[in-house]
Motif scaffolding. Structure first.
Motif, PDB file in Angstrom:
ATOM      1  N   GLU A 160       0.824  -1.208   0.000  1.00  0.00           N
ATOM      2  CA  GLU A 160       0.000   0.000   0.000  1.00  0.00           C
ATOM      3  C   GLU A 160       0.859   1.259   0.000  1.00  0.00           C
ATOM      4  OE1 GLU A 160      -3.015   0.191   2.926  1.00  0.00           O
ATOM      5  OE2 GLU A 160      -3.890  -1.753   2.416  1.00  0.00           O
ATOM      6  N   SER A 161       1.907   1.270   0.823  1.00  0.00           N
ATOM      7  CA  SER A 161       2.754   2.463   0.897  1.00  0.00           C
ATOM      8  C   SER A 161       3.757   2.525  -0.244  1.00  0.00           C
ATOM      9  CB  SER A 161       3.501   2.493   2.242  1.00  0.00           C
ATOM     10  OG  SER A 161       4.321   1.355   2.388  1.00  0.00           O
ATOM     11  N   GLY A 162       4.034   1.365  -0.834  1.00  0.00           N
ATOM     12  CA  GLY A 162       4.951   1.311  -1.958  1.00  0.00           C
ATOM     13  C   GLY A 162       6.241   0.602  -1.631  1.00  0.00           C
ATOM     14  N   ILE A 163       6.697  -0.230  -2.547  1.00  0.00           N
ATOM     15  CA  ILE A 163       7.971  -0.923  -2.390  1.00  0.00           C
ATOM     16  C   ILE A 163       8.654  -0.964  -3.758  1.00  0.00           C
ATOM     17  CG2 ILE A 163       6.869  -3.190  -2.720  1.00  0.00           C
ATOM     18  CD1 ILE A 163       9.035  -4.350  -0.857  1.00  0.00           C
ATOM     19  N   SER A 164       9.937  -0.653  -3.787  1.00  0.00           N
ATOM     20  CA  SER A 164      10.658  -0.640  -5.056  1.00  0.00           C
ATOM     21  C   SER A 164      10.958  -2.070  -5.503  1.00  0.00           C
ATOM     22  CB  SER A 164      11.977   0.131  -4.903  1.00  0.00           C
ATOM     23  OG  SER A 164      12.871  -0.586  -4.074  1.00  0.00           O
ATOM     24  N   TYR A 165      11.217  -2.218  -6.792  1.00  0.00           N
ATOM     25  CA  TYR A 165      11.621  -3.532  -7.302  1.00  0.00           C
ATOM     26  C   TYR A 165      12.943  -3.959  -6.660  1.00  0.00           C
ATOM     27  CZ  TYR A 165      13.072  -7.272 -10.379  1.00  0.00           C
ATOM     28  OH  TYR A 165      13.499  -8.494 -10.851  1.00  0.00           O
ATOM     29  N   THR A 166      13.779  -2.978  -6.326  1.00  0.00           N
ATOM     30  CA  THR A 166      15.067  -3.272  -5.708  1.00  0.00           C
ATOM     31  C   THR A 166      14.878  -4.054  -4.410  1.00  0.00           C
ATOM     32  OG1 THR A 166      16.063  -1.301  -6.682  1.00  0.00           O
ATOM     33  CG2 THR A 166      17.170  -2.239  -4.765  1.00  0.00           C
ATOM     34  N   GLU A 167      14.075  -3.521  -3.497  1.00  0.00           N
ATOM     35  CA  GLU A 167      13.860  -4.206  -2.227  1.00  0.00           C
ATOM     36  C   GLU A 167      13.001  -5.460  -2.408  1.00  0.00           C
ATOM     37  OE1 GLU A 167      12.729  -1.864   1.117  1.00  0.00           O
ATOM     38  OE2 GLU A 167      14.430  -0.491   0.913  1.00  0.00           O
ATOM     39  N   PHE A 168      12.074  -5.411  -3.335  1.00  0.00           N
ATOM     40  CA  PHE A 168      11.239  -6.574  -3.615  1.00  0.00           C
ATOM     41  C   PHE A 168      12.090  -7.775  -4.017  1.00  0.00           C
ATOM     42  CE2 PHE A 168       8.521  -8.881  -6.796  1.00  0.00           C
ATOM     43  CZ  PHE A 168       7.590  -9.380  -5.896  1.00  0.00           C
ATOM     44  N   SER A 169      13.204  -7.512  -4.718  1.00  0.00           N
ATOM     45  CA  SER A 169      14.042  -8.595  -5.239  1.00  0.00           C
ATOM     46  C   SER A 169      15.107  -9.056  -4.246  1.00  0.00           C
ATOM     47  CB  SER A 169      14.722  -8.153  -6.539  1.00  0.00           C
ATOM     48  OG  SER A 169      15.602  -7.069  -6.302  1.00  0.00           O
ATOM     49  N   TYR A 170      15.138  -8.458  -3.058  1.00  0.00           N
ATOM     50  CA  TYR A 170      16.174  -8.814  -2.081  1.00  0.00           C
ATOM     51  C   TYR A 170      16.170 -10.306  -1.789  1.00  0.00           C
ATOM     52  CZ  TYR A 170      18.852  -8.958   2.274  1.00  0.00           C
ATOM     53  OH  TYR A 170      19.773  -9.269   3.244  1.00  0.00           O
ATOM     54  N   VAL A 171      15.006 -10.897  -1.667  1.00  0.00           N
ATOM     55  CA  VAL A 171      14.903 -12.320  -1.325  1.00  0.00           C
ATOM     56  C   VAL A 171      15.632 -13.190  -2.345  1.00  0.00           C
ATOM     57  CG1 VAL A 171      12.665 -12.587  -2.497  1.00  0.00           C
ATOM     58  CG2 VAL A 171      13.318 -14.169  -0.664  1.00  0.00           C
ATOM     59  N   LEU A 172      15.661 -12.763  -3.618  1.00  0.00           N
ATOM     60  CA  LEU A 172      16.375 -13.533  -4.640  1.00  0.00           C
ATOM     61  C   LEU A 172      17.872 -13.524  -4.369  1.00  0.00           C
ATOM     62  CD1 LEU A 172      13.570 -12.795  -6.049  1.00  0.00           C
ATOM     63  CD2 LEU A 172      14.829 -13.010  -8.204  1.00  0.00           C
ATOM     64  N   LEU A 173      18.392 -12.363  -3.962  1.00  0.00           N
ATOM     65  CA  LEU A 173      19.826 -12.261  -3.699  1.00  0.00           C
ATOM     66  C   LEU A 173      20.234 -13.128  -2.508  1.00  0.00           C
ATOM     67  CD1 LEU A 173      20.390  -8.418  -4.165  1.00  0.00           C
ATOM     68  CD2 LEU A 173      21.100 -10.249  -5.707  1.00  0.00           C
ATOM     69  N   GLN A 174      19.444 -13.071  -1.429  1.00  0.00           N
ATOM     70  CA  GLN A 174      19.808 -13.874  -0.258  1.00  0.00           C
ATOM     71  C   GLN A 174      19.681 -15.363  -0.559  1.00  0.00           C
ATOM     72  OE1 GLN A 174      18.531 -12.478   3.595  1.00  0.00           O
ATOM     73  NE2 GLN A 174      18.514 -14.542   4.443  1.00  0.00           N
TER      74      GLN A 174
END
Length: 418
Positions: free
Chosen positions: A158-172
């Motif tokens: 609702e408040s907004g999330i960037s694709y950058t942070e959204f994709s963090y789980v892929l990196l970890q």
């Protein structure tokens, strides 16, 4: 059941785990290679990270091999926070923090022996990967609907999330798979707020490599009122002595609530079950003695800052309130105590009345004079009867410090200005 897991459960260190029976069998089968990650989102780790670092030590003491990962890559991105988007730090700053945190977390495990720890940085394998390789080799295995279902992501939509942070789980998740491929790492641990990331890594290894891996999460520690442990009115309790002094660090644990101190002992102390249970009984029978709090504060400060700094912190605490010799405290210790208890600067030729106001133990000069007249004023643990007493160099500790006390418990430190 596995003796190690039994002890971790008793200590309250297991909130979640993948397939507990399979994990127990895996640990029983022989030395397990496991990893714990630390993202350099600040120049120091804090008490929450200490839970993970000490867990690594417990696992290593039981014969397993730790891989301590400092996230030079993931630290550039940042795990999504519920409060909002993280500020992007520069590459140079993150790399500087990587080195500081490597040195910090490396203190809690051994780099010698048959199960010697290994330090790794995910920047080494992430920085050379192309975006096409990342999308084809990693992103392909992550259904978007499952990523959207993660609690923190769902709350941020609702408040907004960037694709950058959204994709963090892929990196970890890629980190887990990379360590699995390179070193045979088969277990990851972390805080319960990382559970989605931990299980995503397990799933990536299963999907892409048809491999078997495990994850275990510790609960997030809280205070009695439910607020996050490791936070104070003045901010986070850091492990870096320059950010949180050994005195302030020791005081933080010394002030643990009776209802929580035994929980903290189980997590942060390496005392035996019998010793901790005896201290727990002391909390019930004689809470005023605060033996459990002293054991906790001493043990954790020894681990993080060393015995000498703990002894200095204990000596400072005793001396402040008239139970020790202030003159034996070093200028460095007095400076760190001053930063904790508060106080201001003195001009040359200041009186004890000036010092009481500057140290914050009296609200006004009139109140300071009344306190002196009533016999309740002390400077450097000596009672003061003359309100016009001038605090020259000979009356100041190390020629600079005046420890001022009103009554038994109100203490401040005034320092001679440069």
């Amino acid at each position: 059941m596995n003796a190690l897991l039994d002890d971790l459960r008793w200590r309250g260190l297991i909130a979640h785990s993948t397939d507990p029976e399979a994990l127990a069998a895996h640990l029983d089968a022989g030395p397990v290679k496991f990893y714990i990650g630390f993202d350099p989102t600040a120049q120091s780790v804090h008490t929450g990270n200490l839970v993970q670092a000490l867990l690594a030590r417990r696992l290593q003491d039981a014969g397993h091999q730790p891989f301590m990962l400092v996230g030079g890559a993931t630290g550039l991105i940042g795990d999504p926070k519920e409060s909002g988007e993280r500020v992007m730090n520069s590459v140079e700053l993150v790399h500087e923090w990587v080195e500081k945190i490597r040195a910090q977390v490396g203190r809690y495990v051994s780099f010698e022996g048959p199960n010697a720890a290994t330090m790794v940085n995910n920047y080494d394998w992430t920085s050379t990967m192309s975006v096409l390789d990342f999308l084809r080799d990693v992103g392909k295995h992550f259904p978007v609907n499952r990523m959207l279902a993660r609690d923190v992501v769902a709350r941020r939509l609702e408040s907004g999330i960037s694709y950058t942070e959204f994709s963090y789980v892929l990196l970890q998740s890629m980190d887990f798979r990379e360590l699995y491929r390179r070193h045979g790492v088969t277990m990851q641990t972390g805080g319960s707020d990382q559970w989605g990331n931990l299980t995503a890594g397990v799933e990536l290894i299963r999907r892409s490599d048809q491999g078997k891996a495990h994850a275990m999460a510790t609960p997030l520690l809280t205070k009695a009122d439910g607020t996050k442990f490791g936070k104070t009115e003045s901010g986070t309790v850091w492990l870096d002595a320059e950010l949180t002094s050994p005195y302030a660090f020791h005081q933080f644990f010394l002030n643990a609530e009776d209802s929580k101190v035994v929980d903290y002992l189980k997590v942060f102390s390496f005392r035996s079950r019998e010793e901790i249970e005896a201290l727990a009984q002391g909390v019930v029978d004689a809470p005023f003695k605060r033996e459990a709090q002293r054991a906790l504060a001493d043990d954790v400060t020894d681990i993080v800052h060393g015995v000498a700094e703990r002894q200095a912190a204990v000596a400072a605490g005793a001396a402040l309130f008239g139970r020790g010799e202030l003159g034996e405290l070093s200028p460095e210790t007095l400076s760190s105590v001053a930063a904790e208890v508060g106080g201001g600067e003195l001009a040359p030729g200041s009186t004890i009345v000036d010092a009481m106001v500057a140290a914050g133990v009296s609200r006004s000069k009139g109140e300071a004079r009344r306190t002196i007249g009533e016999g309740g004023a002390y400077v450097n643990n000596e009672k003061v009867e003359d309100p016009d007493l001038v605090l020259d160099g000979e009356r100041l500790l190390h020629g600079r410090f005046a420890v001022v006390r009103r009554g038994r418990k109100t203490v401040g430190i005034a320092r001679l200005g440069s």
